[in-house]
Write a protein that holds these residues in place. Structure first.
Motif, short mmCIF file in Angstrom:
data_model
loop_
_atom_site.label_atom_id
_atom_site.label_comp_id
_atom_site.label_asym_id
_atom_site.label_seq_id
_atom_site.Cartn_x
_atom_site.Cartn_y
_atom_site.Cartn_z
N HIS A 43 -9.76 -45.01 -16.81
CA HIS A 43 -10.42 -43.78 -16.34
C HIS A 43 -9.81 -42.52 -16.97
CE1 HIS A 43 -10.70 -46.15 -12.27
NE2 HIS A 43 -11.03 -46.87 -13.31
N LYS A 44 -9.27 -42.67 -18.14
CA LYS A 44 -8.50 -41.57 -18.71
C LYS A 44 -9.38 -40.55 -19.45
CE LYS A 44 -4.93 -41.03 -22.13
NZ LYS A 44 -4.12 -41.77 -23.10
N TYR A 45 -10.52 -41.00 -19.89
CA TYR A 45 -11.34 -40.14 -20.75
C TYR A 45 -12.49 -39.52 -19.97
CZ TYR A 45 -8.67 -42.42 -24.36
OH TYR A 45 -7.62 -42.88 -25.13
N ASP A 46 -12.86 -38.33 -20.40
CA ASP A 46 -13.99 -37.66 -19.75
C ASP A 46 -15.24 -37.86 -20.60
OD1 ASP A 46 -14.99 -35.47 -17.77
OD2 ASP A 46 -15.72 -34.89 -19.76
N PHE A 47 -16.32 -38.24 -19.95
CA PHE A 47 -17.61 -38.32 -20.64
C PHE A 47 -18.62 -37.58 -19.76
CE2 PHE A 47 -21.68 -40.59 -21.46
CZ PHE A 47 -21.85 -40.20 -22.79
N LEU A 48 -18.94 -36.37 -20.15
CA LEU A 48 -19.93 -35.56 -19.44
C LEU A 48 -19.63 -35.44 -17.94
CD1 LEU A 48 -22.91 -37.01 -21.43
CD2 LEU A 48 -22.26 -34.61 -21.46
N GLY A 49 -18.33 -35.33 -17.64
CA GLY A 49 -17.93 -35.14 -16.24
C GLY A 49 -17.60 -36.44 -15.53
N PHE A 50 -17.77 -37.58 -16.20
CA PHE A 50 -17.44 -38.87 -15.59
C PHE A 50 -16.19 -39.42 -16.25
CE2 PHE A 50 -21.97 -38.19 -15.21
CZ PHE A 50 -22.13 -38.32 -13.84
N LYS A 51 -15.34 -40.05 -15.45
CA LYS A 51 -14.13 -40.65 -16.00
C LYS A 51 -14.48 -42.02 -16.56
CE LYS A 51 -11.44 -37.34 -15.22
NZ LYS A 51 -11.49 -36.53 -16.43
N VAL A 52 -14.13 -42.24 -17.82
CA VAL A 52 -14.40 -43.55 -18.42
C VAL A 52 -13.10 -44.15 -18.96
CG1 VAL A 52 -16.85 -43.24 -18.98
CG2 VAL A 52 -15.13 -42.38 -20.57
N ASN A 53 -13.08 -45.49 -19.04
CA ASN A 53 -11.88 -46.19 -19.52
C ASN A 53 -11.67 -45.99 -21.01
OD1 ASN A 53 -11.57 -47.19 -16.96
ND2 ASN A 53 -12.71 -49.06 -17.39
N PRO A 155 -15.92 -48.88 -11.85
CA PRO A 155 -15.27 -47.58 -12.07
C PRO A 155 -14.81 -47.47 -13.52
CG PRO A 155 -14.41 -48.64 -10.10
CD PRO A 155 -15.30 -49.64 -10.76
N GLY A 156 -15.00 -46.30 -14.11
CA GLY A 156 -14.60 -46.13 -15.52
C GLY A 156 -15.68 -46.53 -16.50
N GLN A 157 -16.89 -46.85 -15.97
CA GLN A 157 -18.00 -47.23 -16.86
C GLN A 157 -19.25 -46.43 -16.47
OE1 GLN A 157 -18.04 -51.61 -16.37
NE2 GLN A 157 -16.75 -51.68 -18.20
N VAL A 158 -20.06 -46.10 -17.46
CA VAL A 158 -21.25 -45.27 -17.21
C VAL A 158 -22.48 -45.85 -17.91
CG1 VAL A 158 -22.30 -42.98 -17.59
CG2 VAL A 158 -19.89 -43.13 -17.02
N VAL A 159 -23.60 -45.85 -17.20
CA VAL A 159 -24.89 -46.21 -17.81
C VAL A 159 -25.63 -44.92 -18.17
CG1 VAL A 159 -27.11 -47.41 -17.54
CG2 VAL A 159 -25.13 -48.18 -16.25
N VAL A 160 -26.15 -44.88 -19.38
CA VAL A 160 -26.99 -43.76 -19.80
C VAL A 160 -28.43 -44.29 -19.88
CG1 VAL A 160 -27.47 -42.12 -21.68
CG2 VAL A 160 -25.10 -42.79 -21.18
N GLY A 161 -29.38 -43.54 -19.34
CA GLY A 161 -30.79 -43.95 -19.42
C GLY A 161 -31.46 -43.19 -20.56
N LYS A 358 -9.79 -50.77 -27.71
CA LYS A 358 -8.93 -50.42 -26.56
C LYS A 358 -7.48 -50.82 -26.78
CE LYS A 358 -11.86 -50.35 -22.61
NZ LYS A 358 -12.76 -51.14 -21.76
N SER A 359 -7.28 -51.88 -27.55
CA SER A 359 -5.89 -52.31 -27.77
C SER A 359 -5.15 -51.28 -28.64
CB SER A 359 -5.85 -53.70 -28.41
OG SER A 359 -6.31 -53.60 -29.75
N ARG A 360 -5.91 -50.36 -29.25
CA ARG A 360 -5.26 -49.33 -30.08
C ARG A 360 -5.36 -47.93 -29.48
NH1 ARG A 360 -7.48 -50.37 -36.06
NH2 ARG A 360 -6.72 -48.22 -36.27
N LEU A 361 -5.93 -47.82 -28.31
CA LEU A 361 -6.07 -46.47 -27.71
C LEU A 361 -4.76 -46.00 -27.10
CD1 LEU A 361 -9.55 -46.36 -25.92
CD2 LEU A 361 -8.77 -44.84 -27.73
#
Ligand SMILES: Cc1cc2nc3c(=O)[nH]c(=O)nc-3n(C[C@H](O)[C@H](O)[C@H](O)COP(=O)(O)O)c2cc1C
Length: 361
Positions: A43-53, A155-161, A358-361
């Motif tokens: 949940h470290k990254y922000d994507f349009l106001g949502f926390k993503v992994n 949590p930490g995942q987002v669906v875009v339509g 992710k193993s390199r983030l």
């Protein structure tokens, strides 16, 4: 190494829809364990106001229904775009819908003016053409399916339509724009957290892409925002060879929308070894190319979108797409200025791409 793709080009769209996804996307195993190893990125990254992994995912197209979205989430692709839908059922082009394209190096605009040979022999570096015609099921189906996918996101995942308008014969501009309003409302009703509109689709009354018509694109974006309110809106655009045209579009639309995705495919004439049209049917001699050979164009657009954002003092999120085939490509896009990065072709043939990144983030 190319894996068994999660969308099988040897099968029809309907077979993929019913039986897919394939390869390791069908093993039902989740890589959450990787995420717990990498708990520092949770949940470290922000994507349009949502926390993503992770700021990484799969763009519009290959995730053709909720089962595909679920499988992608399980494999750690944290931003998943549910395929582009329409206000009404819309047919898919006949099979084949995906072919391997032979290109030496980059697909420059010069090369895209010529003929490209395509076949069913997939190898690295991989570039493909995809030709579906943006099919859609009835809203009754996709609204339920998308709502379910939204509910299943961890949590930490987002669906875009994603959606686009539909051109009809004899339609007025007002009707065309209304179609966007209607579909935007249908998407809103699913509870989806982020909406993307595909502006790299044909414009009403012309053969040009909608994103190349600034005035109309602005009308469409405004109409959608009126309907979806606070839900973030992303526009998906094609490659612009003219920097001034891009600057004009961004200037007019960059403070209406919350995100800009670039790029879609680059069109070229697709033939078989004998030089004949290989995708059957009218209007299919030219088809969009994606994968390795278009990375240069996606990177160039990301750099320009970043510069324009600074120039105009805007705050839109930049989503870099095009030719992300491995983890290095992901980091190259981030360095170029992409806030988030997505891979369609690369992810289809490398189902562990999210895990590798992710193993390199
Ligand atoms: C199988 C497939 C289907 C696609 N369908 C759509 C679509 O419905 N809507 C859209 O905006 N882009 C669609 N695209 C384009 C991708 O979202 C992306 O912009 C393009 O493929 C470039 O990324 P890539 O090089 O990682 O493949 C599709 C791409 C693929 C490979």
């Amino acid at each position: 190494m190319l894996h068994t793709p999660f969308y099988d080009p040897e099968k029809s769209y309907e077979e993929n829809f019913e039986q897919g996804p394939f390869g390791t996307f069908s093993d039902g195993q989740s890589v959450q364990s990787v995420q717990s190893v990498q708990s520092s990125t949770l949940h470290k990254y922000d994507f349009l106001g949502f926390k993503v992994n992770s700021p990484f995912g799969i763009p519009a197209g290959p995730l053709i229904n909720g089962k595909f979205v679920q499988a992608a989430f399980d494999k750690g692709f944290d931003i998943c775009v549910y395929k582009t839908v329409r206000s009404k059922k819309y047919p898919c082009h006949p099979w084949p819908n995906v072919l391997s394209v032979k290109i030496d190096g980059d697909l420059t605009l010069e090369k895209a003016k010529g003929k490209l040979i395509a076949d069913r022999n997939y190898h690295e570096p991989l570039s493909i053409t995809n030709s579906f015609g943006v099919p859609s099921f009835e809203p009754d189906f996709w609204q339920k399916d998308l709502a379910e996918a939204v509910k299943n996101a961890q949590p930490g995942q987002v669906v875009v339509g994603s959606f686009q308008g539909t051109k009809k014969e004899g339609q007025s501009v007002e009707d065309y724009i209304n179609d966007y309003r209607i579909t935007a409302k249908m998407l809103k009703d699913t509870g989806v957290k982020v909406v993307e509109v595909n502006l790299s689709c044909p414009n009403e009354g012309t053969n040009n892409l909608l994103c190349y018509d600034t005035k109309r694109s602005v009308l469409v974006a405004r109409a959608i925002k009126e309907v979806i309110g606070k839900i973030p809106l992303i526009i998906k655009i094609a490659y612009f060879k003219d920097s001034e045209e891009l600057s004009n579009l961004v200037k007019e639309i960059g403070n209406i929308v919350q995100g800009i995705s670039a790029i879609n495919t680059i069109p070229a004439e697709i033939v078989n070894e004998a030089g004949e049209q290989t995708l059957p049917g009218e209007g299919r001699s030219k088809s969009g190319v994606c994968g390795h050979a278009i990375k240069w164009a996606g990177l160039e657009m990301v750099r320009k979108l970043k510069k324009l954002r600074e120039e105009f003092g805007y705050s839109y999120t930049i989503i870099g797409i095009g030719g992300v085939m491995n983890a290095d490509d992901f980091f190259e896009y981030r360095k170029a200025g992409a806030d988030a990065v997505m891979s369609a072709t690369g992810a289809m043939w490398n189902l562990h791409l999210a895990k590798e990144i992710k193993s390199r983030l």
